[in-house]
Design a protein around this motif. Structure first.
Motif, PDB file in Angstrom:
ATOM      1  N   ILE A 148       0.838  -1.198   0.000  1.00  0.00           N
ATOM      2  CA  ILE A 148       0.000   0.000   0.000  1.00  0.00           C
ATOM      3  C   ILE A 148       0.877   1.255   0.000  1.00  0.00           C
ATOM      4  CG2 ILE A 148      -1.708   1.305   1.306  1.00  0.00           C
ATOM      5  CD1 ILE A 148      -2.859  -1.145  -0.051  1.00  0.00           C
ATOM      6  N   GLY A 149       1.950   1.226   0.791  1.00  0.00           N
ATOM      7  CA  GLY A 149       2.857   2.372   0.817  1.00  0.00           C
ATOM      8  C   GLY A 149       3.499   2.635  -0.529  1.00  0.00           C
ATOM      9  N   GLU A 150       3.894   1.561  -1.237  1.00  0.00           N
ATOM     10  CA  GLU A 150       4.477   1.741  -2.569  1.00  0.00           C
ATOM     11  C   GLU A 150       3.435   2.272  -3.552  1.00  0.00           C
ATOM     12  OE1 GLU A 150       6.520  -1.563  -4.176  1.00  0.00           O
ATOM     13  OE2 GLU A 150       8.119  -1.556  -2.656  1.00  0.00           O
ATOM     14  N   ASN A 151       2.200   1.831  -3.426  1.00  0.00           N
ATOM     15  CA  ASN A 151       1.143   2.378  -4.290  1.00  0.00           C
ATOM     16  C   ASN A 151       1.040   3.888  -4.121  1.00  0.00           C
ATOM     17  OD1 ASN A 151       0.491  -0.146  -5.262  1.00  0.00           O
ATOM     18  ND2 ASN A 151      -1.274  -0.423  -3.918  1.00  0.00           N
ATOM     19  N   HIS A 152       1.016   4.351  -2.883  1.00  0.00           N
ATOM     20  CA  HIS A 152       0.863   5.776  -2.624  1.00  0.00           C
ATOM     21  C   HIS A 152       2.095   6.560  -3.077  1.00  0.00           C
ATOM     22  CE1 HIS A 152      -2.183   4.739   0.804  1.00  0.00           C
ATOM     23  NE2 HIS A 152      -2.624   4.430  -0.408  1.00  0.00           N
ATOM     24  N   THR A 153       3.275   5.959  -2.925  1.00  0.00           N
ATOM     25  CA  THR A 153       4.504   6.658  -3.344  1.00  0.00           C
ATOM     26  C   THR A 153       4.574   6.785  -4.856  1.00  0.00           C
ATOM     27  OG1 THR A 153       5.675   5.835  -1.382  1.00  0.00           O
ATOM     28  CG2 THR A 153       7.015   6.618  -3.223  1.00  0.00           C
ATOM     29  N   ARG A 154       4.266   5.727  -5.565  1.00  0.00           N
ATOM     30  CA  ARG A 154       4.402   5.742  -7.014  1.00  0.00           C
ATOM     31  C   ARG A 154       3.341   6.606  -7.696  1.00  0.00           C
ATOM     32  NH1 ARG A 154       5.981  -0.592  -8.478  1.00  0.00           N
ATOM     33  NH2 ARG A 154       7.968  -0.581  -7.333  1.00  0.00           N
ATOM     34  N   MET A 155       2.187   6.701  -7.100  1.00  0.00           N
ATOM     35  CA  MET A 155       1.151   7.535  -7.711  1.00  0.00           C
ATOM     36  C   MET A 155       1.230   8.977  -7.236  1.00  0.00           C
ATOM     37  SD  MET A 155      -2.339   6.825  -5.611  1.00  0.00           S
ATOM     38  CE  MET A 155      -2.943   8.322  -6.306  1.00  0.00           C
ATOM     39  N   GLY A 156       2.177   9.286  -6.321  1.00  0.00           N
ATOM     40  CA  GLY A 156       2.348  10.655  -5.858  1.00  0.00           C
ATOM     41  C   GLY A 156       1.209  11.125  -4.977  1.00  0.00           C
ATOM     42  N   TYR A 157       0.860  10.323  -3.965  1.00  0.00           N
ATOM     43  CA  TYR A 157      -0.262  10.704  -3.112  1.00  0.00           C
ATOM     44  C   TYR A 157       0.032  11.966  -2.315  1.00  0.00           C
ATOM     45  CZ  TYR A 157      -4.107  10.415   0.215  1.00  0.00           C
ATOM     46  OH  TYR A 157      -5.213  10.704   0.959  1.00  0.00           O
ATOM     47  N   SER A 158       1.294  12.290  -2.082  1.00  0.00           N
ATOM     48  CA  SER A 158       1.611  13.520  -1.351  1.00  0.00           C
ATOM     49  C   SER A 158       1.119  14.746  -2.116  1.00  0.00           C
ATOM     50  CB  SER A 158       3.117  13.610  -1.103  1.00  0.00           C
ATOM     51  OG  SER A 158       3.828  13.606  -2.330  1.00  0.00           O
ATOM     52  N   ARG A 159       1.248  14.709  -3.449  1.00  0.00           N
ATOM     53  CA  ARG A 159       0.715  15.816  -4.264  1.00  0.00           C
ATOM     54  C   ARG A 159      -0.814  15.821  -4.224  1.00  0.00           C
ATOM     55  NH1 ARG A 159       4.650  13.571  -7.577  1.00  0.00           N
ATOM     56  NH2 ARG A 159       3.065  12.577  -8.873  1.00  0.00           N
ATOM     57  N   GLU A 160      -1.418  14.641  -4.282  1.00  0.00           N
ATOM     58  CA  GLU A 160      -2.871  14.558  -4.187  1.00  0.00           C
ATOM     59  C   GLU A 160      -3.353  15.076  -2.830  1.00  0.00           C
ATOM     60  OE1 GLU A 160      -4.958  13.162  -6.805  1.00  0.00           O
ATOM     61  OE2 GLU A 160      -3.092  13.613  -7.819  1.00  0.00           O
ATOM     62  N   TYR A 161      -2.601  14.764  -1.783  1.00  0.00           N
ATOM     63  CA  TYR A 161      -2.980  15.188  -0.438  1.00  0.00           C
ATOM     64  C   TYR A 161      -2.954  16.712  -0.317  1.00  0.00           C
ATOM     65  CZ  TYR A 161      -2.819  15.563   4.673  1.00  0.00           C
ATOM     66  OH  TYR A 161      -3.078  15.895   5.977  1.00  0.00           O
ATOM     67  N   ALA A 162      -1.966  17.360  -0.942  1.00  0.00           N
ATOM     68  CA  ALA A 162      -1.901  18.827  -0.904  1.00  0.00           C
ATOM     69  C   ALA A 162      -3.129  19.440  -1.574  1.00  0.00           C
ATOM     70  CB  ALA A 162      -0.617  19.308  -1.577  1.00  0.00           C
ATOM     71  N   LYS A 163      -3.558  18.880  -2.697  1.00  0.00           N
ATOM     72  CA  LYS A 163      -4.752  19.388  -3.372  1.00  0.00           C
ATOM     73  C   LYS A 163      -6.018  19.100  -2.554  1.00  0.00           C
ATOM     74  CE  LYS A 163      -2.736  18.666  -7.974  1.00  0.00           C
ATOM     75  NZ  LYS A 163      -2.863  17.914  -9.247  1.00  0.00           N
ATOM     76  N   HIS A 222      -4.442  -1.140 -14.111  1.00  0.00           N
ATOM     77  CA  HIS A 222      -3.667  -2.281 -14.602  1.00  0.00           C
ATOM     78  C   HIS A 222      -2.313  -1.863 -15.168  1.00  0.00           C
ATOM     79  CE1 HIS A 222      -6.974  -5.205 -14.210  1.00  0.00           C
ATOM     80  NE2 HIS A 222      -7.766  -4.202 -14.553  1.00  0.00           N
ATOM     81  N   GLY A 223      -2.087  -0.585 -15.377  1.00  0.00           N
ATOM     82  CA  GLY A 223      -0.809  -0.130 -15.921  1.00  0.00           C
ATOM     83  C   GLY A 223       0.217   0.234 -14.874  1.00  0.00           C
ATOM     84  N   LEU A 224      -0.147   0.226 -13.589  1.00  0.00           N
ATOM     85  CA  LEU A 224       0.804   0.578 -12.533  1.00  0.00           C
ATOM     86  C   LEU A 224       1.813  -0.539 -12.306  1.00  0.00           C
ATOM     87  CD1 LEU A 224      -1.526   2.234  -9.862  1.00  0.00           C
ATOM     88  CD2 LEU A 224       0.023   3.372 -11.449  1.00  0.00           C
ATOM     89  N   ASN A 225       2.909  -0.181 -11.628  1.00  0.00           N
ATOM     90  CA  ASN A 225       3.943  -1.138 -11.222  1.00  0.00           C
ATOM     91  C   ASN A 225       4.477  -1.946 -12.403  1.00  0.00           C
ATOM     92  OD1 ASN A 225       3.651  -0.570  -8.313  1.00  0.00           O
ATOM     93  ND2 ASN A 225       1.665  -1.564  -8.543  1.00  0.00           N
ATOM     94  N   GLY A 226       4.791  -1.227 -13.474  1.00  0.00           N
ATOM     95  CA  GLY A 226       5.376  -1.878 -14.641  1.00  0.00           C
ATOM     96  C   GLY A 226       4.457  -2.844 -15.340  1.00  0.00           C
ATOM     97  N   MET A 263       2.130  -4.636 -13.833  1.00  0.00           N
ATOM     98  CA  MET A 263       1.610  -5.636 -12.910  1.00  0.00           C
ATOM     99  C   MET A 263       0.291  -5.203 -12.278  1.00  0.00           C
ATOM    100  SD  MET A 263       3.625  -8.155 -13.072  1.00  0.00           S
ATOM    101  CE  MET A 263       5.275  -8.575 -13.617  1.00  0.00           C
ATOM    102  N   GLY A 264       0.006  -3.918 -12.348  1.00  0.00           N
ATOM    103  CA  GLY A 264      -1.229  -3.402 -11.789  1.00  0.00           C
ATOM    104  C   GLY A 264      -1.079  -3.022 -10.327  1.00  0.00           C
ATOM    105  N   GLY A 265      -2.016  -2.228  -9.862  1.00  0.00           N
ATOM    106  CA  GLY A 265      -2.000  -1.807  -8.465  1.00  0.00           C
ATOM    107  C   GLY A 265      -3.172  -0.903  -8.174  1.00  0.00           C
ATOM    108  N   ALA A 266      -3.576  -0.872  -6.933  1.00  0.00           N
ATOM    109  CA  ALA A 266      -4.668   0.006  -6.524  1.00  0.00           C
ATOM    110  C   ALA A 266      -4.176   1.440  -6.458  1.00  0.00           C
ATOM    111  CB  ALA A 266      -5.217  -0.432  -5.172  1.00  0.00           C
ATOM    112  N   PHE A 267      -5.083   2.376  -6.660  1.00  0.00           N
ATOM    113  CA  PHE A 267      -4.733   3.789  -6.585  1.00  0.00           C
ATOM    114  C   PHE A 267      -5.712   4.501  -5.654  1.00  0.00           C
ATOM    115  CE2 PHE A 267      -7.594   3.573 -10.300  1.00  0.00           C
ATOM    116  CZ  PHE A 267      -8.555   4.525  -9.940  1.00  0.00           C
ATOM    117  N   LEU A 268      -5.240   5.617  -5.135  1.00  0.00           N
ATOM    118  CA  LEU A 268      -6.045   6.499  -4.284  1.00  0.00           C
ATOM    119  C   LEU A 268      -5.735   7.920  -4.732  1.00  0.00           C
ATOM    120  CD1 LEU A 268      -7.881   7.070  -1.882  1.00  0.00           C
ATOM    121  CD2 LEU A 268      -5.897   6.900  -0.390  1.00  0.00           C
TER     122      LEU A 268
END
Length: 544
Positions: free
Chosen positions: A94-109, A128-132, A134-139
């Motif tokens: 879950i932490g890698e999902n948030h890091t790769r999608m840039g949740y810190s920028r989303e959190y500021a908005k 399905h396009g996240l993590n090279g 392999m797919g991943g959940a996003f927030l």
């Protein structure tokens, strides 16, 4: 257009008509936030000064700074100790999902949306396009001006539908839906909140892409299923029922989490700081206008000249002359502007301080301590007492984050089929959704229950200094050891320091073992020397 699609467009029009005043409110809040509220003044006041003291803007940014210090991080624990490693693996994923999608920028908005507009919206899904690949959940964040919930329902789950929309040029649809783009009609559903107010946008070639999410109840199973349709220009582009008749997501909930700052009764939306303190800002600026106008009038004193004075007006206006000729000085009088009462300036100051105090963005919360307060622990204590409202907003954000992460876990459990490498404390491990299931004695697979807690990832420097000061005090008093103090302290590059210390300890341990081994080897050879000498002596006697 078939009947079902026409019904969806009719429902979209109903939502749009209901949301008209809400979009006007959001637009007004943004304008007041950036200090652009004088354009509504009458034309008769066009020549008046238009001062703006950014009280609300400064207040919001200070509260946002407090919320950025409360950036959330999900910590996941299992319902049983035997699944502790699985919970750690899930936390890392879950932490890698948030890091790769840039949740810190989303959190500021999101914090901007919450404080200015009064509510923020997050969407949880699977890409399905996240993590090279392999797919991943996003927030991720959803613009409050691009989503509509049922105006007749107070809870999102009871909505007849949730509409999410965005405008795209026709070329965008031609690339993604080449077989259906030619059937799309010119769109008359374009909505103003979608456009940047400072840009001149030509929307003649744009079409509105609409996502219609509908939650349906099945009385036979007693469960819910969420379906989604994508449409544009009167054409159905995608229907989730074709790919997954059982529903988009197994959890059966709308994939949106709404958080309001000051909730409004009868709905899921809310009011923001701008709504609460808009009148104070406007009155403060109006009083500033009066003060500036009085100052401008006082800087241009009027000269009253009667016809019987015998003085020429143009001659008196010429300040380069030293002598003016006239008949009567009594006909010449200076007319000065009377100064404003002193209490007006005090009232303006009190009004601005009132906004800061009532919003929780006072001097202590900004780190401005008076009276000789210099200790980090004292400043942190004052900030803690003065930032109750910021902490209340942070608590609401963390509750929404926790709810979103629960959905994220269920989505990973359902969709993460291919293994992907995740970094944990024990090294990189493979993560798939199957590790989130457990087998029963009947050889059935049941989902593992996880508890989600939220940890603050960043803290302000005064609270960090006070915390580290406490750890050093406990270390000096002998209550804790150095390794425990290091583990409890908060500072940048902490992991690197811990890694270097662990490496040094391993090297010291290895060196100690080598020294002990040398001593054992040396001691063993010394103990065998007398016996060898005795055997050698007896051998020599026998030969003799």
């Amino acid at each position: 257009m078939d009947t079902k699609l026409q019904n969806i467009y009719t429902l979209f029009d109903e939502y749009r008509n209901a949301y008209g005043p809400e979009w006007q409110r959001l637009d007004r809040c943004e304008r007041i936030y950036r200090g652009d509220h004088w354009h509504d003044v009458p034309e008769t006041d066009a020549g008046e000064p238009r001062p703006v003291t950014p009280i609300i803007q400064s207040t919001i940014e200070n509260v946002r700074a407090d919320l950025m210090d409360q950036y959330p991080e999900a910590v996941i624990t299992a319902d049983s100790p035997e699944y502790a490693e699985t919970a750690e693996l899930l936390t890392a994923a879950i932490g890698e999902n948030h890091t790769r999608m840039g949740y810190s920028r989303e959190y500021a908005k999101l914090t901007h949306d919450l404080l200015v507009g009064g509510y923020m919206v997050q969407e949880v899904g699977f890409d399905h396009g996240l993590n090279g690949g392999m797919g991943g959940a996003f927030l991720r964040r959803v613009d409050p001006g691009s989503i509509m919930f049922d105006p007749l329902c107070a809870e999102i789950g009871d909505s007849r539908a949730v509409f999410k929309f965005a405008a795209h040029p026709r070329a965008w649809f031609k690339q993604r839906y080449p077989d259906r783009e030619r059937d799309m009609d010119s769109d008359s559903l374009l909505l103003r909140p979608m456009w940047d107010s400072l840009l001149s946008v030509s929307d003649g070639d744009s079409i509105m892409l609409i996502e219609c999410w509908q939650r349906e109840y099945d009385p036979r199973t007693g469960s819910f299923a969420v379906h989604m349709k994508k449409m544009a220009g009167g054409v159905l582009l995608e229907d989730s029922r074709e790919a997954k008749p059982e529903g988009c997501y197994r959890h059966g909930e709308y994939p949106f989490v709404v958080t309001s700052l000051y909730p409004r009764k009868g709905g899921c939306l809310g009011f923001g700081l701008v709504d609460m303190f808009e009148n104070q800002q406007l009155y403060s600026d109006k009083l500033d206008q009066i003060v500036l106008k009085n100052a401008l009038m006082a800087s241009h004193n009027k000269l009253l000249v009667t016809g019987a004075s015998g003085f020429d007006v143009d001659d008196l206006r010429d300040w380069s002359k030293e002598v003016h000729r006239g008949e009567n000085l009594n006909g010449v009088t200076w007319f000065s502007t009377a100064p404003l009462p002193g209490y007006i300036l005090e009232y303006i100051r009190a009004m601005r301080n009132g906004i800061k105090e009532e919003s929780g963005a006072n001097d202590f919360s900004r780190g401005m301590a008076s009276g000789g307060v210099t200790a980090a622990s004292a400043i942190a204590a004052l900030q803690e007492m003065s930032s109750k409202r910021s902490r209340m907003a942070a608590r609401s954000i963390h509750d929404a984050f926790e709810q979103a992460v629960r959905q994220e876990i269920e989505i990973e459990r359902e969709f993460c089929i291919f293994p992907r490498s995740v970094k944990t404390k024990a090294g990189r491990k493979a993560f798939t959704g199957s590790v989130l299931m457990k087998k029963t004695d009947l050889d059935n697979e049941l989902p593992i229950e996880f508890m989600v807690s939220v940890k603050v990832q960043r803290e302000n420097r005064f609270s960090v200094a006070a915390h580290n000061e406490l750890m050093l005090t406990m270390l000096n008093s002998g209550m804790i050891t150095a390794d425990v103090a290091l583990e409890m302290m908060i500072f940048d590059s902490k992991e690197q320091v811990q890694g270097l210390m662990a490496k040094k300890l391993e090297e010291a341990k290895a060196e100690k073992e080598r020294q002990e081994q040398k001593k054992r080897d040396k001691g063993g050879s010394d103990s065998n020397t007398p016996i060898a000498d005795e055997i050698s002596a007896k051998k020599q006697e026998g030969e003799a």
